[in-house]
Design a protein around this motif. Sequence first.
Motif, mmCIF file in Angstrom:
data_model
loop_
_atom_site.group_PDB
_atom_site.id
_atom_site.type_symbol
_atom_site.label_atom_id
_atom_site.label_comp_id
_atom_site.label_asym_id
_atom_site.label_seq_id
_atom_site.Cartn_x
_atom_site.Cartn_y
_atom_site.Cartn_z
ATOM 1 N N UNK A 256 -1.104 24.313 0.526
ATOM 2 C CA UNK A 256 -1.595 25.011 1.722
ATOM 3 C C UNK A 256 -1.625 24.064 2.915
ATOM 4 N N UNK A 257 -2.081 22.845 2.689
ATOM 5 C CA UNK A 257 -2.092 21.856 3.766
ATOM 6 C C UNK A 257 -0.679 21.536 4.230
ATOM 7 N N UNK A 258 0.250 21.413 3.282
ATOM 8 C CA UNK A 258 1.642 21.112 3.631
ATOM 9 C C UNK A 258 2.242 22.226 4.479
ATOM 10 N N UNK A 259 1.967 23.466 4.135
ATOM 11 C CA UNK A 259 2.506 24.602 4.885
ATOM 12 C C UNK A 259 1.906 24.665 6.290
ATOM 13 N N UNK A 260 0.611 24.392 6.391
ATOM 14 C CA UNK A 260 -0.048 24.415 7.700
ATOM 15 C C UNK A 260 0.511 23.317 8.604
ATOM 16 N N UNK A 261 0.663 22.115 8.060
ATOM 17 C CA UNK A 261 1.156 21.004 8.876
ATOM 18 C C UNK A 261 2.618 21.193 9.264
ATOM 19 N N UNK A 262 3.427 21.725 8.354
ATOM 20 C CA UNK A 262 4.828 21.984 8.678
ATOM 21 C C UNK A 262 4.949 23.002 9.809
ATOM 22 N N UNK A 263 4.101 24.012 9.778
ATOM 23 C CA UNK A 263 4.122 25.042 10.821
ATOM 24 C C UNK A 263 3.677 24.464 12.162
ATOM 25 N N UNK A 264 2.598 23.679 12.125
ATOM 26 C CA UNK A 264 2.102 23.071 13.364
ATOM 27 C C UNK A 264 3.151 22.172 13.995
ATOM 28 N N UNK A 265 3.831 21.376 13.185
ATOM 29 C CA UNK A 265 4.855 20.475 13.718
ATOM 30 C C UNK A 265 6.065 21.242 14.245
ATOM 31 N N UNK A 266 6.425 22.329 13.554
ATOM 32 C CA UNK A 266 7.552 23.143 14.026
ATOM 33 C C UNK A 266 7.255 23.758 15.386
ATOM 34 N N UNK A 267 5.976 24.056 15.635
ATOM 35 C CA UNK A 267 5.562 24.636 16.915
ATOM 36 C C UNK A 267 5.199 23.572 17.944
ATOM 37 N N UNK A 268 5.093 22.319 17.479
ATOM 38 C CA UNK A 268 4.609 21.231 18.324
ATOM 39 C C UNK A 268 3.217 21.556 18.847
ATOM 40 N N UNK A 269 2.374 22.084 17.959
ATOM 41 C CA UNK A 269 0.987 22.439 18.278
ATOM 42 C C UNK A 269 0.059 21.726 17.310
ATOM 43 N N UNK A 270 -0.984 21.103 17.832
ATOM 44 C CA UNK A 270 -1.981 20.468 16.960
ATOM 45 C C UNK A 270 -3.375 20.758 17.502
ATOM 46 N N UNK A 271 -3.812 22.006 17.387
ATOM 47 C CA UNK A 271 -5.133 22.371 17.912
ATOM 48 C C UNK A 271 -6.258 21.784 17.063
ATOM 49 N N UNK A 272 -7.443 21.822 17.607
ATOM 50 C CA UNK A 272 -8.623 21.305 16.899
ATOM 51 C C UNK A 272 -8.830 22.038 15.578
ATOM 52 N N UNK A 273 -8.488 23.312 15.553
ATOM 53 C CA UNK A 273 -8.674 24.108 14.330
ATOM 54 C C UNK A 273 -7.863 23.554 13.162
ATOM 55 N N UNK A 274 -6.734 22.898 13.445
ATOM 56 C CA UNK A 274 -5.940 22.309 12.369
ATOM 57 C C UNK A 274 -6.696 21.158 11.724
ATOM 58 N N UNK A 275 -7.314 20.307 12.538
ATOM 59 C CA UNK A 275 -8.110 19.209 11.989
ATOM 60 C C UNK A 275 -9.292 19.744 11.184
ATOM 61 N N UNK A 276 -9.921 20.799 11.691
ATOM 62 C CA UNK A 276 -11.056 21.392 10.984
ATOM 63 C C UNK A 276 -10.613 21.977 9.638
ATOM 64 N N UNK A 277 -9.467 22.635 9.649
ATOM 65 C CA UNK A 277 -8.935 23.213 8.402
ATOM 66 C C UNK A 277 -8.662 22.118 7.383
#
Length: 315
Positions: free
Chosen positions: A136-157
């Motif tokens: 789940x973490x791998x999928x979330x990080x791959x998606x964030x990087x593909x979008x070039x988005x790293x919101x605070x919610x990602x760190x919280x997740x």
Amino acid sequence: MKEKILILMLIFVLLTPVTAQEKPLVVTSLPPLASIIKEALGDSVDVIYLVPPGVEPHQYQLSPDQIKLLKRAAVIVTTGHLPAEMKIVELKKEGEIPGVVLTIEDYRKYGFRYLPERWYTGKNNPHGIWLDPVNALAMAEATADALNLHPRSLDEFKLKVEAIMDAYAGILNGTKAVIELPSQQYVLEWLGIRVVSSIKPEAEVPAKSVDELSSVKADIVIYDQGTPETLKNAAFKLSERLGVPVANVTVLWVDKPYTQVLTENAKSVISALTKEKKVVIRETSYGYQYSILALIIGLVVGISVGVVLRRCPVL
């Protein structure tokens, strides 16, 4: 003259309508993948899933409207094996889909891991991969990087998931389980439970009878409330035959945060394996607040280390 020009420019700026920036669209093949992305990326994205609840994902075909939707997506998150996902990959290769299509190879860069179907040829298990928190973490990080988005919610997740893993990963080492379907393996093995058999080994393979499984050495039988009655009945009968507890887990869900389902599944399995009502949470590197978080989000049931060691000896 210059002052008049400046005034006119200011008026023009003030009168120009401001349009809200459109959020990037993330399309996922399944609802649980959508729950991961929603919790990880929050309000920074719009998320839509393709396969409706109650529909067998392995038989689902994309509709024309969904193909139009896919053409608008910035990122498409897949599990890499469903027929509808294979169609998405094909459309991407043909140039019909401009967005990024994420598959297993993309998740591997972030630690994704397959589990082996040791009850069926030992091949990689492609079912239910999102139920392992590492994946789940791998999928979330791959998606964030593909979008070039790293919101605070990602760190919280990430902190929530890692705190749960620090507290409970491997806590049931030495325990063995029989599952209904291969997807349920990913609920268990991060807890330390080794899956030794599956009532239905694979989609193309007939289900085994209770008699066939009666000689299996297992400590627990797992079922999912959403599976066909024949499978659930077999799970309960096998539990009786082996004299071991049975626990319910969730594989597919809609509109629940991923971390909630992760903790509910762990709670169900741990509760079935012990009559104790005492929580034992390991010290984590995140300190007391994340231990409290683990308690609040549902891991209020648990297990004493003594009970685990007596009933689940490390092999």
